[in-house]
Every structure is written in C-alpha cells, then in structure tokens.
Design an enzyme around this catalytic site. Structure first.
Site, short mmCIF file in Angstrom:
data_model
loop_
_atom_site.label_atom_id
_atom_site.label_comp_id
_atom_site.label_asym_id
_atom_site.label_seq_id
_atom_site.Cartn_x
_atom_site.Cartn_y
_atom_site.Cartn_z
N HIS A 129 -1.03 27.36 37.52
CA HIS A 129 -0.56 27.72 36.19
C HIS A 129 -0.25 26.42 35.43
O HIS A 129 0.13 25.43 36.05
CB HIS A 129 0.72 28.56 36.37
CG HIS A 129 1.22 29.23 35.13
ND1 HIS A 129 1.99 28.58 34.19
CD2 HIS A 129 1.08 30.50 34.70
CE1 HIS A 129 2.31 29.43 33.22
NE2 HIS A 129 1.77 30.61 33.50
N ASP A 206 4.99 27.07 44.02
CA ASP A 206 5.23 27.93 42.87
C ASP A 206 5.11 29.39 43.35
O ASP A 206 4.02 29.93 43.47
CB ASP A 206 4.19 27.62 41.78
CG ASP A 206 4.30 28.57 40.59
OD1 ASP A 206 5.15 29.49 40.62
OD2 ASP A 206 3.52 28.38 39.63
N GLN A 209 4.62 34.31 41.56
CA GLN A 209 3.88 35.56 41.71
C GLN A 209 3.98 36.12 43.13
O GLN A 209 3.33 37.13 43.43
CB GLN A 209 2.40 35.36 41.34
CG GLN A 209 2.16 34.95 39.90
CD GLN A 209 2.36 36.09 38.90
OE1 GLN A 209 2.48 37.27 39.29
NE2 GLN A 209 2.40 35.76 37.62
N LYS A 232 9.79 38.27 36.05
CA LYS A 232 8.64 38.88 36.72
C LYS A 232 9.07 39.68 37.95
O LYS A 232 8.22 40.21 38.66
CB LYS A 232 7.65 37.80 37.15
CG LYS A 232 7.06 37.03 35.97
CD LYS A 232 5.84 36.23 36.37
CE LYS A 232 5.64 35.02 35.49
NZ LYS A 232 4.65 35.23 34.43
N CYS A 372 -2.89 30.97 31.16
CA CYS A 372 -2.26 29.67 31.42
C CYS A 372 -2.88 28.97 32.61
O CYS A 372 -2.20 28.27 33.37
CB CYS A 372 -0.75 29.81 31.62
SG CYS A 372 0.09 30.41 30.16
C1 LIG Z 1 1.94 31.31 38.84
C2 LIG Z 1 2.91 31.12 37.75
N1 LIG Z 1 3.64 30.01 37.71
C3 LIG Z 1 4.56 29.78 36.74
C4 LIG Z 1 4.74 30.68 35.73
C5 LIG Z 1 5.74 30.36 34.68
O1 LIG Z 1 6.83 31.25 34.70
P1 LIG Z 1 7.83 31.22 33.46
O2 LIG Z 1 7.01 31.51 32.26
O3 LIG Z 1 8.82 32.29 33.73
O4 LIG Z 1 8.42 29.86 33.43
C6 LIG Z 1 3.98 31.87 35.73
C7 LIG Z 1 4.12 32.90 34.69
O5 LIG Z 1 3.96 32.73 33.52
C8 LIG Z 1 3.06 32.08 36.76
O6 LIG Z 1 2.33 33.19 36.79
#
Ligand SMILES: Cc1ncc(COP(=O)(O)O)c(C=O)c1O
Ligand SMILES: Cc1ncc(COP(=O)(O)O)c(C=O)c1O
Lengths: 416, 149, 416, 149
Positions: A129, A206, A209, A232, A372
C-alpha cells in the site's frame, strides 16, 4: 454457488448488529457492501460505547485527579489492553496513532530519519500500500537511503527468491504487507521476518488487512513493528495501532513532541515519559480508543478463527461466482486457503469506474481504482481494477448480487 | 435504473465506443500529460496552433466511459477555436461540472450530454481531466512562445 | 458575586444540551465541570452527527464511486468547510490532523526539519504549552537550530520588550500561544506576527485556547500557521486543525506519507496530491470531521462573540469569588478584558493535588498539575497549580461551588 | 464525605503535617532524584548503608499530602532493614498500591493507612514516588559498590 449453510458464521444474524446493513436502502433493496477493505461497517455496540464515553465519562486522560478523569483514563487504557490482547502483544509496546499510515510514518521518521544513512537499504514489495511505500521514500530522500521493491509473481505472490536475493548486509528495514488489500494474497510474513533478522535487518509488518480478518499473533510473527488500523476492524476512524518491540520503543527517540509524551521539559531540553506514552503526543484519540476496545471485544465474541473460516467460505463462493461472469479476469491467488477477502478484477471492455458506478445502481458497493497500490498496478499492466472485498457480515447473497450485476453491467456497456 | 440512464446518456456511450480526435499529434505546438490520482486514468493532450487557433487537437490515454467520452467531445468542441475562445469554453464546462452554470448547447456541442455528471462528484474529475488538460496545454503553449519571442 | 442575569448567555439552558451536565451525578448533586481547558464537554447534536454518519453514510472518502462513498466524502469535506469558515481561512489551507499537537509537529517536521540549519533560531515563549515547545526542541536537536524562550512578566504577560530584542535576522520561526491554557493571558498575536514578519521570520499561533472561546480571524492575525483542536471546542477527540497559508503548503514537502496524499507513486519516487490533501496521509478522521463540523455549527449558533462576553462575565464572577478564599494566590492577569477562561491558583498550605481531590468530593472538577507548561511553572517558582477553567456552559453556580469548596478544603487540610 | 475520609485517613494527615525523616543526608551512600511527570512533584532520597543495613534514610522534596505522608512513612518503615528486606518491603507496598496484595501491618507500619489510595489510580503515583525511589537508590548503591569492588 456453494452452500451458504456451510458458512462458519451466521452472517445474516450478525448483519442485524450493523445499523447501516440492517436498514432498508432508499430504493428498498439490501445494501451489498463489498468494500470492507477500504473501511468496515460498525456494529451498534461500538457506537454505543463511544456515545456512553462522551455522555458519562468525558474528560482528558492521565492528568486529572477527579473521578471523571480517572474513569476516562480507565476506559481509554482498557482500549489499549484490548488492542494488545487481540494480537498477543505486550501493552507497553502498543502505541495508539491516528491510523495505520501514521504508525508506519512514526517508525520511518523516529527511527529511519535518524538512523538511516546513505547507501542503507529499505526493502518493500511491489504490492505494498502507498502507506508502506511513501514514508520510506520520504526518509530515503532525506538520508540518502535507497528503497528497493521486491517483485510480485504473475500469480500475485511475493517473489521469495528475489526477496532472498535483495535482503543483505545493507538492508536496514524490510517492510511488508501481511495481506494485500488489492490482491488478497496472504504473505509468509513469519518467514520474511526470519529472513530479515538473519541479515540483521529490522522488520515492519503491515497487518492492516489481516488483523480484522483472522487470528494474528504478533509474538509468533516476531516482527519488530506491526501496524493496523481501527476503522477496518469494526472500530472508529481516527485511531491506529503500532505494536512495537518495547525495547525498540525505549531506545528510539520520540516522533511527535508535546503534551503527554514528556517526563520533564526545561528550556534546555526535555526528557521522555515511559513507553507507550512517549510516542503519544497531545490529547490521544480517547473516544476512539474506547470504540476500538469495544470493536476488539466484538471480534473476540465472534471469534477471529471463525471470521477466517467464514471468509474462506465466502472466497470459495466468490471465486465460483466470478468464474461465471464472461470476460472477467481475476488478479491474485485462486486458492481460498492462501488468500484474504479482497478480490480485484477486470471486466473486458468496461472500465473499473464504470463497473463501480453501474454496480452502485444495483445496490452493490465495490471500489474502483488503484487501491493505493500504484506500483502493483503498473506491475500488473493495468491502470486500475475493480475490487470486491468481504467481511464477517458478507453473505452469499451479496456475492450473488455482485455476480448478477457484473453480468448485466457488461451487457449495458455493450462490451465487444 | 433512473440515475444510471441520466448519467450514461446514449450520446456518451456512443462517444465512448467511437472516440473522435483520439491519438497523438506529430509536430504538436504543445503537449501535456495529466492523470487522475483517484483512479490512475491518464490523458495525453496535443494541440496544433496556427494563426492563434486550434488547428488540431488530439487526446489519448485510457479511462472510463465518462473520461473517454469527455475527451472525444472536447476535441470536437474545441477544434478551430481561437485560444481565448477555447479557454472560455473550458471554463464554461468547468462551471457546468461544478453545478455553477447552466450548460449552453451552442458552445458545448455533444458535451452537453455530460450535464448529468455534475451530480456525481467523483466522476466530475473524470469528465474534467482532458478539458483541464487543454487549459494547461494552452498555458504551456503561451509560456513557451512568450519565452521564444 | 456579580449578577448572573448580566451574563450574555443563558448557560443554564445551554447546559441542557450537554448530556453529561444535564444528568444528575451519582451523589445527586450537579457536576461543576471546571476543566474545559483540558477538554470541553460535547453537546448531544455533535454526538448525533457522528452517530448518523456511522449509521447512514459510513464509507472511506475520496476514492469511491458508489453513492455511500460520495455521501461520506460530502459530510467529511463539509466539516472542513465549517472549520475554515469559523476562523475565516481558505479551505485549501485547512488541514486536518489528529490534534493541535500533531499540527505543530507537522510544521516542525515538514518545514523545520528540512529548512532549519545550525544557528537558526526558533523563538517561543515561557508560557507555551509543551506541544509548542517540544517539537521545536526535537527538530533543533536534529538540525543544530536553537530554541529561545521569551520571558513572561510577573503579571503573566509576554515580555514584549524582551521579545522584540530576541527576534532578529537569525529568527526563522516565532511560535506563540494565543491564549495561555495556564494563566489565561490573551497575547497580542497580531502584533507579534507583524514583528516577526518584519524580520523575515515565519510565525505559528497556537490558537487551541482561543478558537473555542472567542471570535478568531485568521486573516486579520496574518500568521503563516495557526493550530487548534477539536476536543476543546465541543467537538470530538481525534481531530485537530492546521490553518496554513496555502502558498506555504504548496511549497512545503509533505510530512506523513501514504494513501490520499499522493498524485502518483512509482518505484522511483512519488508526486503529491493538491493541498490540503497533500498533508493528510491515510484514512482521515472522517467521523471526527463530521463531529467537528457540527461543533462549529453549534458554536456559530451560540455566537463566538456571545461566548466571549459570557466568559468575561464569568471571569468577573470568578475573580471576585477567588478573592474571597483566604490564602489563595491567583496567577495571571486580573483584568477580565485581557484574559481568557483559565484561572490558575495556589492555596496556601494545600498542594494542588489535594485541592483537586477535595474539590472532586464536592462535585467540582479542576485540574492540578503543571498543565503541560513546565517552563512556566519554573518561571512562577511553583511545581504545580490548581486550575479552574470555564466555558459557555459554566454558570455562576459553578463558581460559587468552587469558592465554597476551596474555603472548606483549606480548613480540612488544617492549613496553618 | 465518604471516599475522602477513606483516602485521607487521620494518620496520613498527621504524617503530612509532621513529616518524619525529612531532609538530606550528609555523606549518603547513595542518592536519587525522581519526579512525577503528572504533577511535577519531586523526591530526593538519600540512604546511608552500614553493614548491609539502612542505617539511615531521608526523603526530601515537595508534594501533595499523599506523597509527603508516604515518604514520611517510608523512612520509618525502612530504617534499620537490610537491603533485601527493604526491597521486599517496597515490592509489597507496590503490590498493595496496585490492588494486588492485602496490606500487612507488621511490615508496613503506619503506611498501612495508605491502603485507600489504591482506589485512586492517579494518586498511586504520588504514594509510590518515594518508595520506588528507594528501590532505585538501592540499585544505584549496589551498582556503584560493585564497580568499586
Ligand atoms: C494494506 C494497507 N495498509 C495500510 C493502509 C492504510 O490504513 P489507514 O488508511 O487507516 O492509515 C491500508 C488501508 O487503506 C491498507 O489496506
Ligand atoms: C495552549 C495549548 N496548546 C496545545 C494544546 C494541545 O492540544 P492537543 O492535546 O489537542 O493536541 C493544548 C491542550 O492540551 C493547549 O492548551
């Protein structure tokens, strides 16, 4: 289509706990919310917990001697206990941030901006991401470090051989996603962490998910840093979590400076509070921590292993259903054992935006775009995909509605 | 179906399936490349300026039906106009997309069919991508010729 | 005691809108909440707005083509419009952060860590909150810049002559609090900004304690950066605001990297989204922005000028009441025209913690401690103070309860 | 009044008003200076070790009634103990303050009156400030003598 009766959870009953799913839509139909990878819906009990906090116990935390402040502090810190417990991590290593993105930036700035030097390498993968890519690029630009991208196989897996070849003595950090938000791939993070540690590199996983969808055991993954996000996982917006090895937090200089995170401030300099508060500057997301705590209790009541079983069942149903749509190309693993709840696909002759728009008219919410993950999009040779993503409240009905709408969509746009 | 028919008028689907003014321009007077950060859609826009007029204009790149139809309609509506006219056209279209002006069919031509997009804020960016690219392209052209002169 | 009828607001009626103030306490008495400088209570309509968001429109913002996502984006961005409007600032210069502290750190890191060099000076005052001190110390430690502290007069004002002497060609940033959270002093920020600009320095005004309490016009203050925080202005926790000159935001490199804030991401580097989103990485505080928007509408309905008039009246009542307590020393200005709603004091022979504890038993909530202003505490020659702070729902009754409890408190601890 | 009497027992107010073991110790074997970040209260603790025992102990610094009374009671409870005993005493008091042990009056002496503080989490830090300072001070002493030996 698979037999809904085999599904491990009674999702239809669970839906009743989510007001947005229980309410009839303006057009009378049901809401087929298939965008939980972007953000999940919230059960009533999470909203109630936050509401009760504001109505009964609202005060600033940590510093007040009056009972209201003590009550606020208790509820806030109980949220931390819950978040730590869910991933089996010590509470003093559990730092609240505003989202997963800030948690990664915290590590990039507090550790990376100070420790990286020219020629040091940060290894990420092509399926990260942006939140696990851009912070490293920013500190690399400031320090002269280099960000290297590990390729992804055509099946949508991390190329483990390539990764092995990339991690070496210059590697200072390996930052990798546990479950891809775009492809759904479940990555072997335990193996990757071990590989990085063997070369003396730190690791960041990370888990944004994975934590909402399956049992995640921070202790057994063994990563130096793990991040996830409240919104999430049935929790509110405005809160994320950095689960870090306490030793690192003690050794690191702070990131954000301000109230709460200090021990003493003088005109000559300052000293820091104990961890985890050393990394929580300013008034924390108090109501959000209360909401996250309740979200964790909700997930515990449902059972992370049962959520995982349910989503594997939904994956089976989904893969069959998408197979029935003419002209559809699925990206990412086909084996339900090896994938999470996100399904990215292309529909021949119809742009993802148009898919998203059309599906919306049928009460089906999917995401269209790069999710993203632009480097991954380029690697796949597409500009964007449509993505359907499931959660504990997703039913086979939702999947059928998706399939039917996709078939109709292709006809509507008169794809060649 | 309602909203959907409203958004995807037949004329739009027609321009989408049969794009006018598509491709790149050899020997363009100015070119820009823009993208929509929301979805990654790209637009390459080339203009050929002769006697202060848009002698030719081409738009290339992939995108959704709205962005493709809008680009197609743009080339038809803008070709032949002098530069200030073309800028006024873009500005009028921008206002229509933001719900700040009533569409004038004389000016917009087929692009009047995009009126319904204004009710879909996320799609407004799709419709505007190529049109705003023209604005930037004209600015680019003027800057380089000013420097050259 | 002053005549409550003169008070500009009907606070008793307003209290009914705040569930925590309207509910009877466990012991039957009223809650005399005099800690609004730490965090304000929330009116029901703010809670309702957030609840409605989650129940009706919850989706991730900016990227979805389906109607739910469009609705979520609308409500979120309407929160930004409201915040910008309240302080008369352009919306593209209005960035959401997690709190005021992050907003200051954003400037310190994104601008300071990259632009400051050895010998550059950042001028703050001795009455700054730690949140406007520690971030500058952190970037100074990284860059070799120097943080200088302007003294405070015995009356609790910024020593303007000293300040004039301190701001010079080496000054790159003057960061100053608008209203002191400890002393209540209202500082002449317009004059200070002009002084700094005349020497070519940038300015940051910490308006955390002014925006909730009085009309604040960013355009007329003219500061490069202004910060404030949601939870002190009837809004939720988890959101703060940086109101910055759009030109600076365009010129600055980003702070946090991740989703939302990019235009394009490639393995070679990234480009940035338009402002303000360039500075909002990751999923923003969506429900919190909705709540803040409703808080702003609430404040607008009550009227910032009427809130200010009410608090001046409360200040009069408060100053008289505190005068009636034997052995009490007030810190900060005595003129209601020149002070905000925070009143710090010492009670001869009783430690602030004990004051706070005793008052709590009488249903009076005050804060005891250093109020995140340790340099100021040292300058005052105390370790801590007790602080009573008022807001639009504070009544003369609250002040009388405070006075009576203080008198009793001194007796209880048998002060010499 | 209830909770208040419970917290501020007469014995506490008495130790607060008439502090025992206050001040600094000339020729101390070890000293520490600790502070409570919540309120800024400070504690200076000095110990004199003779034959492995706390021959003397003094606590100085300002603070609230709870922190002052706790420091006063500490000096009485700890004086004369051997170092391991003193550490066990501190640990017992710490557990009592966190609600994880029943107070033993034999061990704690007057400090048993602080039992009620356990129900006021913010005040627990006040009560523990000097007691944990003793723990750190003994550790400090052992480190320096180990290095010296
Ligand atoms: C794999 C992953 N990492 C990081 C993020 C970032 O999360 P957040 O937008 O809550 O900071 C997301 C979601 O947008 C994601 O799907
Ligand atoms: C003057 C002042 N500045 C900054 C802050 C920090 O605000 P926040 O904790 O919301 O970041 C506060 C409040 O704690 C304050 O009173």
């Amino acid at each position: 289509m698979g037999n809904p009766a085999q599904i491990a959870l009674d999702s239809a009953r669970l839906r009743a706990e989510f007001p947005i799913l229980a309410a009839p839509r303006p057009d009378g139909g049901a809401l087929h919310y298939l965008d939980s990878a972007a953000t999940s819906q919230k059960p009533q009990r999470v909203l109630d917990a936050m509401d009760a906090y504001y109505r009964e116990a609202n005060a600033n935390v940590h510093r007040g001697v009056y009972h209201l402040a003590a009550e606020a502090t208790d509820r806030f810190e109980a949220g931390r206990d819950a978040a730590a417990r869910l991933v089996n991590h010590p509470r003093e290593g559990t730092v609240f941030t505003k989202n997963a993105t800030e948690a990664i930036n915290l590590v990039a700035w507090a550790w990376g901006a100070r420790e990286l030097t020219a020629g040091d390498e940060v290894v990420v993968t092509m399926m990260e991401h942006h939140s696990n890519t851009v912070p490293w690029q920013l500190v690399a630009a400031m320090t002269g470090a280099v960000v290297r991208f590990c390729p992804v196989t055509p099946e949508g897996d991390i190329d483990m051989d390539a990764l092995r070849g990339m991690i070496g003595p210059r590697t200072r950090m390996v930052a990798v996603v546990h479950v891809s938000n775009t492809l759904g791939t479940i990555n072997p993070v335990g193996e990757i962490v071990a590989m990085a540690h063997a070369e003396g590199s730190l690791t960041l996983v990370d888990a944004t998910q994975s934590v909402p969808h399956m049992p995640v055991d921070a202790a057994s993954i063994g990563s130096d840093f793990i991040v996830f996000t409240g919104h999430k996982m049935c929790g509110p917006t405005g809160i994320g979590v950095l689960a870090a090895a306490p030793g690192h937090l003690r050794a690191m200089e702070p990131f954000l400076g301000g109230g709460e995170m200090i021990s003493d401030v003088t005109t000559d300099g300052s000293t820091w509070n104990d961890i985890p508060w050393k990394f929580e500057a300013g008034t924390p997301p108090i109501a959000e921590a209360v909401g996250l705590g309740e979200a964790v209790r909700f997930l515990e009541d449902v059972g992370p292993d049962r959520i995982r079983a349910h989503e594997q069942e939904i994956a089976r149903v989904m893969l069959d259903a998408l197979d029935e749509v003419p002209g559809l190309t699925l990206y990412g693993p086909r084996d339900p054992q090896r994938r999470g709840a996100s399904f990215s696909f292309a529909l021949d002759g119809v742009h993802p935006h148009d898919i998203g728009q059309f599906l919306d008219s049928r009460g089906v919410c999917v995401r269209a775009g790069h999710h993203c993950t632009k480097p991954l999009m380029r690697a796949l040779g597409v500009q964007s995909t449509a993505r359907a993503s499931a959660y504990l409240y997703t039913t086979a009905d939702d999947v059928i509605a998706l399939r039917d709408a996709l078939v109709e969509c292709r006809q509507w746009f008169g794809a060649a | 179906m309602g909203g959907l028919d409203d958004l995807y008028q037949q004329l739009i689907l027609d321009h989408y399936r049969n794009r006018r003014g598509r491709g790149r321009l050899e020997g363009a007077s100015a070119s820009v490349h823009e993208n929509n950060p929301v979805c990654g859609d790209e637009c390459f826009l080339d203009i050929l300026v002769e006697d202060g007029r848009l002698a030719d204009i081409r738009a290339d790149g992939d995108g959704c039906s709205i962005s493709q139809a809008a680009a197609s309609m743009l080339t038809e509506a803008a070709r032949g106009r002098d530069l200030d006219d073309a800028l006024a056209l873009v500005e009028h279209f921008r206002l229509v997309m933001h719900g700040d002006a009533e569409p004038e069919e004389d000016l917009l031509g087929d692009a009047v069919a995009l009126e319904g997009v204004a009710r879909y804020p996320v799609r407004v960016k799709c419709a505007l991508l190529s049109w705003l690219a023209l604005r930037d392209c004209i600015a680019e052209y003027r800057e380089t010729t000013a420097m050259g002169g």
